[in-house]
Design a protein around this motif. Structure first.
Motif, mmCIF file in Angstrom:
data_model
loop_
_atom_site.group_PDB
_atom_site.id
_atom_site.type_symbol
_atom_site.label_atom_id
_atom_site.label_comp_id
_atom_site.label_asym_id
_atom_site.label_seq_id
_atom_site.Cartn_x
_atom_site.Cartn_y
_atom_site.Cartn_z
ATOM 1 N N GLU A 38 0.684 2.623 11.032
ATOM 2 C CA GLU A 38 1.740 3.263 10.254
ATOM 3 C C GLU A 38 1.514 2.944 8.785
ATOM 4 O O GLU A 38 1.176 1.805 8.444
ATOM 5 C CB GLU A 38 3.115 2.739 10.680
ATOM 6 C CG GLU A 38 3.583 3.293 12.009
ATOM 7 C CD GLU A 38 4.946 2.739 12.396
ATOM 8 O OE1 GLU A 38 5.792 2.569 11.505
ATOM 9 O OE2 GLU A 38 5.137 2.437 13.585
ATOM 10 N N VAL A 39 1.740 3.953 7.974
ATOM 11 C CA VAL A 39 1.468 3.777 6.543
ATOM 12 C C VAL A 39 2.417 2.742 5.948
ATOM 13 O O VAL A 39 3.624 2.769 6.195
ATOM 14 C CB VAL A 39 1.625 5.122 5.810
ATOM 15 C CG1 VAL A 39 1.486 4.937 4.310
ATOM 16 C CG2 VAL A 39 0.582 6.096 6.306
ATOM 17 N N GLY A 40 1.865 1.817 5.187
ATOM 18 C CA GLY A 40 2.677 0.806 4.515
ATOM 19 C C GLY A 40 2.991 -0.395 5.379
ATOM 20 O O GLY A 40 3.671 -1.312 4.930
ATOM 21 N N LEU A 47 1.520 -3.084 8.852
ATOM 22 C CA LEU A 47 0.373 -3.492 9.654
ATOM 23 C C LEU A 47 0.711 -3.210 11.110
ATOM 24 O O LEU A 47 1.402 -3.989 11.748
ATOM 25 C CB LEU A 47 0.088 -4.984 9.435
ATOM 26 C CG LEU A 47 -1.115 -5.534 10.186
ATOM 27 C CD1 LEU A 47 -2.394 -4.930 9.668
ATOM 28 C CD2 LEU A 47 -1.171 -7.044 10.055
ATOM 29 N N TYR A 48 0.304 -2.066 11.598
ATOM 30 C CA TYR A 48 0.591 -1.600 12.953
ATOM 31 C C TYR A 48 2.089 -1.707 13.244
ATOM 32 O O TYR A 48 2.507 -2.217 14.290
ATOM 33 C CB TYR A 48 -0.213 -2.384 13.989
ATOM 34 C CG TYR A 48 -1.700 -2.174 13.837
ATOM 35 C CD1 TYR A 48 -2.281 -0.986 14.259
ATOM 36 C CD2 TYR A 48 -2.493 -3.142 13.267
ATOM 37 C CE1 TYR A 48 -3.649 -0.776 14.098
ATOM 38 C CE2 TYR A 48 -3.841 -2.950 13.103
ATOM 39 C CZ TYR A 48 -4.423 -1.758 13.520
ATOM 40 O OH TYR A 48 -5.761 -1.550 13.354
ATOM 41 N N GLY A 49 2.894 -1.312 12.299
ATOM 42 C CA GLY A 49 4.343 -1.285 12.522
ATOM 43 C C GLY A 49 5.087 -2.479 11.973
ATOM 44 O O GLY A 49 6.313 -2.465 11.910
ATOM 45 N N THR A 50 4.388 -3.554 11.567
ATOM 46 C CA THR A 50 5.067 -4.724 11.001
ATOM 47 C C THR A 50 5.158 -4.562 9.489
ATOM 48 O O THR A 50 4.133 -4.496 8.820
ATOM 49 C CB THR A 50 4.296 -6.007 11.324
ATOM 50 O OG1 THR A 50 4.004 -6.020 12.708
ATOM 51 C CG2 THR A 50 5.106 -7.230 10.947
ATOM 52 N N PRO A 51 6.362 -4.477 8.951
ATOM 53 C CA PRO A 51 6.454 -4.267 7.496
ATOM 54 C C PRO A 51 6.066 -5.522 6.709
ATOM 55 O O PRO A 51 6.097 -6.639 7.227
ATOM 56 C CB PRO A 51 7.929 -3.922 7.294
ATOM 57 C CG PRO A 51 8.626 -4.544 8.439
ATOM 58 C CD PRO A 51 7.672 -4.509 9.585
ATOM 59 N N VAL A 52 5.687 -5.303 5.458
ATOM 60 C CA VAL A 52 5.269 -6.427 4.611
ATOM 61 C C VAL A 52 6.472 -7.294 4.252
ATOM 62 O O VAL A 52 6.422 -8.522 4.309
ATOM 63 C CB VAL A 52 4.578 -5.900 3.349
ATOM 64 C CG1 VAL A 52 4.162 -7.047 2.442
ATOM 65 C CG2 VAL A 52 3.379 -5.058 3.703
ATOM 66 N N PHE A 53 7.579 -6.620 3.878
ATOM 67 C CA PHE A 53 8.794 -7.359 3.519
ATOM 68 C C PHE A 53 9.827 -7.128 4.603
ATOM 69 O O PHE A 53 10.355 -6.024 4.736
ATOM 70 C CB PHE A 53 9.338 -6.870 2.180
ATOM 71 C CG PHE A 53 8.360 -7.042 1.056
ATOM 72 C CD1 PHE A 53 8.058 -8.290 0.567
ATOM 73 C CD2 PHE A 53 7.718 -5.949 0.511
ATOM 74 C CE1 PHE A 53 7.153 -8.451 -0.459
ATOM 75 C CE2 PHE A 53 6.821 -6.105 -0.511
ATOM 76 C CZ PHE A 53 6.528 -7.357 -0.986
ATOM 77 N N SER A 54 10.131 -8.146 5.374
ATOM 78 C CA SER A 54 10.995 -7.928 6.524
ATOM 79 C C SER A 54 12.471 -7.911 6.147
ATOM 80 O O SER A 54 13.280 -7.331 6.862
ATOM 81 C CB SER A 54 10.749 -9.027 7.562
ATOM 82 O OG SER A 54 10.930 -10.282 6.970
#
Lengths: 151, 180
Positions: free
Chosen positions: A106-108, A110-117
């Motif tokens: 998914e764009v932005g 890592l395989y669905g894990t967002p950078v800023f949770s």
């Protein structure tokens, strides 16, 4: 046989040699304690006045330069904002194009894990230079990052 | 990288406006008059940018700023081009950082021209370093609310707080702000 003439001897001058001067002969001095103190005081006084004057002059120059820079800042910032947003969209499109064959990407994220949770989806985060130049020539990023070393 | 597909970004058409296509030297030359001429849009934009901290929310203000700057430079080009170029040449060739103090003669000529043709008087030298007060029509954004935790340490009783006169009396030696 005539009488033998005695050869002339190396003798001291009549009355003897003068005294050997071995004592130190001091020069005539101008400075004494009070004059040294006076000179120091005068030079400190004159120097501090000149120093203050040049500090004020340089500060005026500095503030006027700063004033001119502040006056132009909104124009540069507005232009920079638009360029940044433009490039952000281009980067996102480029990432989607690049990773379209990877399954589960998914764009932005890592395989669905967002950078800023803890941030919301639409919340603004300062965009780093590394992100800005992610899909650009690395030489361009180097030029941007090292440009301050040439100033 | 960090931009997900849910992140709202303006399209290229929304961002396409005529930009100020001038050099740094031209900016420095016209800086004071430019800042004075476009003072209101600039203040509005900088306040918005500072309060909201989001470039996407201040695009219209930014466009106004750029449009105003473009208008100013067009006016200068129409009426004071020769004086502007003369002043710019002096600034560029006198120092490396466009020092205004070295070009007072050409500056006075340019100031006179701008004053008569555009009607903008040059502000005093430190004008833009001074703090400004701006009354914006945009509503004030809400301030951040701090979370309230249930298991926080309870406060001192009210009577004790009233009795104590100094911070030291209230908190003892465990006060970070106490002078050592």
């Amino acid at each position: 046989m005539s009488k033998a003439v005695a050869p002339p001897q190396d003798l001291p001058p009549p009355g003897g040699f003068g005294k050997v001067s071995y004592e130190k002969v001091p020069h005539r001095t101008f400075f004494n304690g009070s004059r040294i103190a006076l000179t120091a005081f005068v030079s400190y006084a004159v120097g501090s006045v000149l120093y203050t004057m040049s500090c004020q002059r340089l500060k005026k120059i500095y503030l006027e330069q700063k004033s001119g820079q502040i006056a132009t800042q909104p124009f540069l910032l507005a232009e920079r904002d638009r360029q940044l947003l433009r490039q952000m969209r281009r980067n996102r499109d480029a990432e989607a194009e690049l990773m379209k064959d990877v399954e589960g990407w998914e764009v932005g994220t890592l395989y669905g894990t967002p950078v800023f949770s803890t941030l919301g989806e639409n919340e603004w985060v300062e965009y780093s230079a590394q992100s800005y130049y992610a899909h650009a020539d690395p030489q361009d990023r180097m030029e941007y990052e090292n440009s301050s070393h040439w100033l | 990288m960090v931009i997900t597909s849910q992140f709202k970004l303006p399209t290229e058409e929304e961002l396409a406006v005529p930009e100020l296509n001038v050099s740094a030297a031209a900016f420095a030359t016209g800086a004071f008059h430019l800042g004075k001429y476009c003072e209101e849009p600039c203040k509005e934009f900088m306040l918005c940018r500072d309060e909201l901290g989001d470039p996407r929310k201040c695009l219209s203000e930014g466009k106004q700023v750029t449009a105003c700057g473009l208008e100013f430079f067009k006016k200068v080009k129409k009426s004071c081009l020769a004086e502007f170029i003369q002043y710019e040449k002096c600034l560029v060739s006198s120092s490396s950082n466009y020092e205004y103090a070295r070009c007072r003669k050409t500056q006075n000529v340019f100031d006179e021209c701008v004053k008569t043709h555009i009607g903008v008087e040059r502000p005093r030298p430190f004008y833009f370093c001074e703090p400004k007060i701006h009354d914006s029509k945009r509503p004030k954004p809400p301030t951040a609310e701090y979370p309230v935790y249930g298991d926080a340490t309870p406060k001192l009783p009210e009577e004790k707080l009233k009795e104590a006169k100094t911070t030291f009396e209230r908190q003892g030696i465990f006060d970070a702000g106490r002078p050592l």
